[in-house]
Design an enzyme around this catalytic site. Structure first.
Site, short mmCIF file in Angstrom:
data_model
loop_
_atom_site.label_atom_id
_atom_site.label_comp_id
_atom_site.label_asym_id
_atom_site.label_seq_id
_atom_site.Cartn_x
_atom_site.Cartn_y
_atom_site.Cartn_z
N ASP A 65 55.63 46.56 -34.56
CA ASP A 65 56.86 47.02 -33.91
C ASP A 65 56.55 48.07 -32.85
O ASP A 65 57.17 48.09 -31.77
CB ASP A 65 57.82 47.60 -34.95
CG ASP A 65 58.19 46.59 -36.01
OD1 ASP A 65 58.28 45.39 -35.68
OD2 ASP A 65 58.37 46.99 -37.18
N GLY B 115 64.03 46.32 -35.86
CA GLY B 115 64.80 46.84 -34.74
C GLY B 115 64.77 48.35 -34.68
O GLY B 115 64.48 48.95 -33.64
N LYS C 154 41.27 43.36 -33.25
CA LYS C 154 40.62 42.65 -32.15
C LYS C 154 41.42 42.73 -30.86
O LYS C 154 41.03 42.14 -29.85
CB LYS C 154 40.41 41.18 -32.53
CG LYS C 154 39.49 40.99 -33.73
CD LYS C 154 39.36 39.51 -34.07
CE LYS C 154 38.49 39.30 -35.30
NZ LYS C 154 38.43 37.86 -35.69
#
Length: 300
Positions: free
Chosen positions: A251, A43, A223
């Site tokens: 993230d 977070g 990729k």
């Protein structure tokens, strides 16, 4: 409803990082580098990554009343994140134990600490943040019932983005709100379980989409990524870079994608931008310290 581009509800951890020549096997001890302590947690990472890109960002999280908690709050404020939703106390700050090998790959063990005390009641008490946010992003380093409450607290017209990490079965109510559901290859395999068919991530994306999300993104590292929606499946290419450390790159990708969706980008366009942000993030050590500015993303 426009005070924040992005509200992140999720974990805030102190990352305790050691470099190793190779990650240990079961029962094995290896020597590593000096310990480095960095602000982290999925977070907190997403909030910093989005703010550094220019998003008006708020974080709803819980930290301990300790040195690690102060480190995390200082890092959020330095990045420009609004910490009005960060609660203090109830348990020690969460900690992630991270080993990083010379290729930049990592292994992580998380002690949730205060993250496990972020409750549905905390979400309900933060209702004004949800009403003021264009996009809400969550992960699963906090209790699942807290994520469910976040879905129920969404303001009309807002968008919900979920990275189910660490992966676990998701209730239909949460799946139906995801726009998109963002998974890496490991998370996709766990969520699919016995429904996993073959080794083609495009098939995984289609099966996950059939379970209820409005869209699915499968990240594939170097990729790139796959984007699946009612319009079909599209591939997003990555940018070749020299990898130093992959910690927190997912993230950064999620934060960038959520922010660009809130700005009105199409999903494939937002994913392409997020792939560049993720690529920039792996070129430096650490998580939050590695997150790029818009100028650095444009340079790719």
């Amino acid at each position: 409803m426009d005070d924040y581009d992005l509200l992140v509800i999720g974990s805030a951890n102190a990352d305790l990082v050691i470099g190793v020549e190779r990650r240990p096997g079961a029962g094995e001890t290896v020597l590593g580098s000096d310990l480095a302590v960095h602000p982290g947690g999925k977070g907190a990472n997403q909030a910093v990554a989005a703010a550094r890109l220019g998003a008006r960002t708020a974080l709803l999280a819980r930290v301990g009343d300790d040195a690690h908690g102060r480190l995390l709050l200082d890092a959020q404020r330095a990045a420009g994140v609004d910490t009005v939703g960060v609660l203090v106390g109830g348990a020690p700050t969460g900690v992630a134990l991270i080993t990083v090998d010379p290729s930049g790959d990592n292994s992580i063990v998380v002690s949730p600490g205060a993250n496990g005390r972020l409750t549905p009641e905390d979400v309900r008490a933060a209702g004004s943040l949800f009403q003021a946010s264009r996009v809400v992003s969550a992960q699963l380093e906090i209790p699942l019932e807290t994520v469910v409450e976040a879905v129920r607290s969404l303001a009309p017209g807002s968008r919900f983005v979920l990275n189910p990490s660490p992966p676990r079965p998701l209730p239909p109510e949460v799946l139906a709100a995801c726009d998109p559901l963002i998974v890496n290859e490991h998370e996709a395999r766990v969520l699919l379980g016995e429904a996993l068919v073959g080794d083609d991530p495009a098939d995984w994306a289609r099966i996950l989409l059939a379970r209820g999300p409005r869209a699915v993104v499968v990240t594939l590292g170097a990729k790139g990524a796959l984007v699946a929606s009612a319009q079909g499946v599209a591939r997003v290419r990555s940018v070749p870079v020299d990898v130093v450390d992959t910690t927190g790159a997912g993230d950064a990708f999620t934060a960038a994608l959520a922010w660009r969706l809130g700005r009105g980008d199409a999903l494939t366009e937002a994913a392409a931008y997020a792939a560049r942000v993720g690529a920039a993030a792996v070129t430096r050590a650490g998580a939050q310290e590695s997150y790029p500015t818009p100028h650095e993303v444009d340079a790719l």
